[in-house]
Design a protein around this motif. Structure first.
Motif, PDB file in Angstrom:
ATOM      1  N   ARG A  65       0.173  10.716   0.128  1.00 56.03           N
ATOM      2  CA  ARG A  65      -0.389  10.565   1.493  1.00 56.03           C
ATOM      3  C   ARG A  65       0.633   9.807   2.335  1.00 56.03           C
ATOM      4  O   ARG A  65       0.877   8.629   2.115  1.00 56.03           O
ATOM      5  N   THR A 115       0.842  -1.200   0.000  1.00 63.98           N
ATOM      6  CA  THR A 115       0.000   0.000   0.000  1.00 63.98           C
ATOM      7  C   THR A 115       0.875   1.248   0.000  1.00 63.98           C
ATOM      8  O   THR A 115       0.621   2.201  -0.748  1.00 63.98           O
ATOM      9  N   CYS A 143      -2.882   7.387   4.544  1.00 62.77           N
ATOM     10  CA  CYS A 143      -2.822   6.444   3.427  1.00 62.77           C
ATOM     11  C   CYS A 143      -3.419   5.096   3.843  1.00 62.77           C
ATOM     12  O   CYS A 143      -4.232   4.523   3.139  1.00 62.77           O
ATOM     13  N   TYR A 196       0.325   3.820  -2.933  1.00 56.96           N
ATOM     14  CA  TYR A 196      -0.483   5.014  -2.600  1.00 56.96           C
ATOM     15  C   TYR A 196       0.264   6.024  -1.731  1.00 56.96           C
ATOM     16  O   TYR A 196      -0.301   7.054  -1.384  1.00 56.96           O
ATOM     17  N   GLY A 197       1.491   5.715  -1.350  1.00 59.27           N
ATOM     18  CA  GLY A 197       2.145   6.531  -0.327  1.00 59.27           C
ATOM     19  C   GLY A 197       2.999   7.686  -0.827  1.00 59.27           C
ATOM     20  O   GLY A 197       3.748   8.267  -0.058  1.00 59.27           O
TER      21      GLY A 197
END
Ligand code: PMP
Length: 378
Positions: A89, A81, A141, A85-86
């Motif tokens: 966020r 993740t 996130c 996505y980091g």
């Protein structure tokens, strides 16, 4: 006759698992990626197991990714993740009572520059959903909350927390380490509201070395390993067909017998509470709602390791704290507000439906004998 009361550390593989593994080892030895019949047969075994595990979580089989165990599932969920996505966020929110495989992954992300907020239980030793939610914002996130704590058996408010969090921040990714709740307490995809769910075979009478990660449709993860195209390219490497077959068979067996097992284990735990409460100097920890499968208790004046070895001499097997910490205190008991001296004296008794009333009797007699020989004779 030995009393094995360490089922949160691992369980004995069931006959269904052993039969499925033996059959796969003897007969379905092809590589699932091979294009000939032996390969296809192996692929069919993996597909069937995927269906069995998916049925236990009430999800589509395509959502299940097989791994080497929950340690890998947790690492893939967290680093995968962060990788996907980091970039923008950079904040992560996690409970302070997670298993080492979650804790250590977040420690590593923190070293890499992410902000990690760890939410501890309140003064009553309960993990409060509102306290957890209040840490989540638009920069968050990923949020991780385990279902059942492996040291105390505490059941955490996963669904309530994740449901409210996703309503407010739909882009948030939610992850649940459901290892100690899977096929023991309610743990379907709908019951958890998690985007990512980690589970392990050897806690449900499967074999060590197999686990899975549920990945909600639409969630992207970056892989930990690179190589072939297996497991949607997220987990390359030739599938362990025997371990996966055993995992599927164990999941199907547990699913079929779930309510009878829960009833039986609840009875055993209640009986253990009754007998241990009658012994002076024994304190039972029950932080809020607890799983019937785990009982955490301190025997005042005896260090957990000393008691554990004394009981083991009598063939009564329990853990001190978490089995993964090998006697090294994890700080989780203290986070649950168990005072230091009691935490040092805490053992974890964990059940399965095959335990008997005799096992509980041996445990209670063993503890009383330990007090007699190790405390009163001092
Ligand atoms: N999470 C929890 C809550 C656990 O109890 C365990 C096993 N001790 C794990 C993760 C790790 O599972 P595995 O042994 O399959 O890597």
């Amino acid at each position: 006759m030995a009393a094995y009361l360490d089922n949160a550390a691992t369980t004995k593989p069931c006959a269904e698992c052993i039969d499925a593994m033996t059959d796969a080892l003897r007969n379905t030895y092809g590589n699932p990626s091979s294009l000939h019949r032996k390969g296809l047969e192996a692929q069919l075994v993996v597909d069937a197991a995927r269906k069995q595990v998916a049925a236990a979580l009430s999800c589509e089989p395509e959502r299940i990714l097989f791994t080497s165990g929950a340690t890998e599932s947790n690492n893939l969920a967290i680093f995968g993740t962060a990788g996907a996505y980091g970039k923008r966020r950079r904040k992560m929110v996690v409970t302070a009572v997670e298993h080492a495989s979650v804790r250590a992954a977040y420690d590593r992300l923190e070293e890499q520059g992410f902000t990690v907020v760890r939410v501890a239980p309140n003064t009553a030793g309960e993990l409060n959903a509102e306290a957890f939610l209040s840490e989540i914002d638009e920069n968050t996130c990923l949020a991780s909350m385990m279902l059942v704590n492996n040291e105390t058996g505490a059941v955490l408010p996963v669904r309530r927390t994740f449901y409210a969090a996703k309503k407010k921040y739909p882009q948030l990714i939610t992850h649940c380490d459901a290892v100690q709740g899977f096929l023991k307490i309610g743990c379907t995809v709908n019951e958890l509201e998690a985007d990512l769910i980690s589970i392990s075979a050897h806690k449900i009478h499967g074999a060590k070395g197999a686990g899975a990660l549920y990945i909600r449709r639409g969630i992207r993860l970056t892989p930990l390993l690179y190589g072939g195209e297996q497991e949607q390219k997220l987990r390359p490497g030739t599938e362990s067909v025997p371990l996966i077959a055993g995992f599927g068979a164990a999941a199907a067996m547990m699913r079929k017998t779930l309510s009878a097992r829960t009833e039986r284990v609840t009875q055993l735990r209640n009986e253990a509470i009754r007998q241990l409460s009658a012994i002076e100097g024994v304190a039972i920890h029950q932080p809020g709602t607890c799983s019937p499968y785990i009982l955490s208790a301190a025997v005042k004046g005896l260090r957990a390791e000393t008691l554990l070895h004394f009981l083991a001499e009598r063939e009564v097997y329990v853990s001190s704290g978490s089995a993964c910490s090998k006697g090294k205190p994890s700080g989780v008991l203290q986070a649950f507000r168990i005072p230091n001296d009691l935490a040092d004296s805490t053992i974890r008794i964990s059940f399965c439906a095959e335990n008997t009333a005799y096992d509980i009797k041996c445990l209670a007699e063993g503890i009383a004998a330990a007090q007699q020989q190790l405390i009163h004779k001092r």
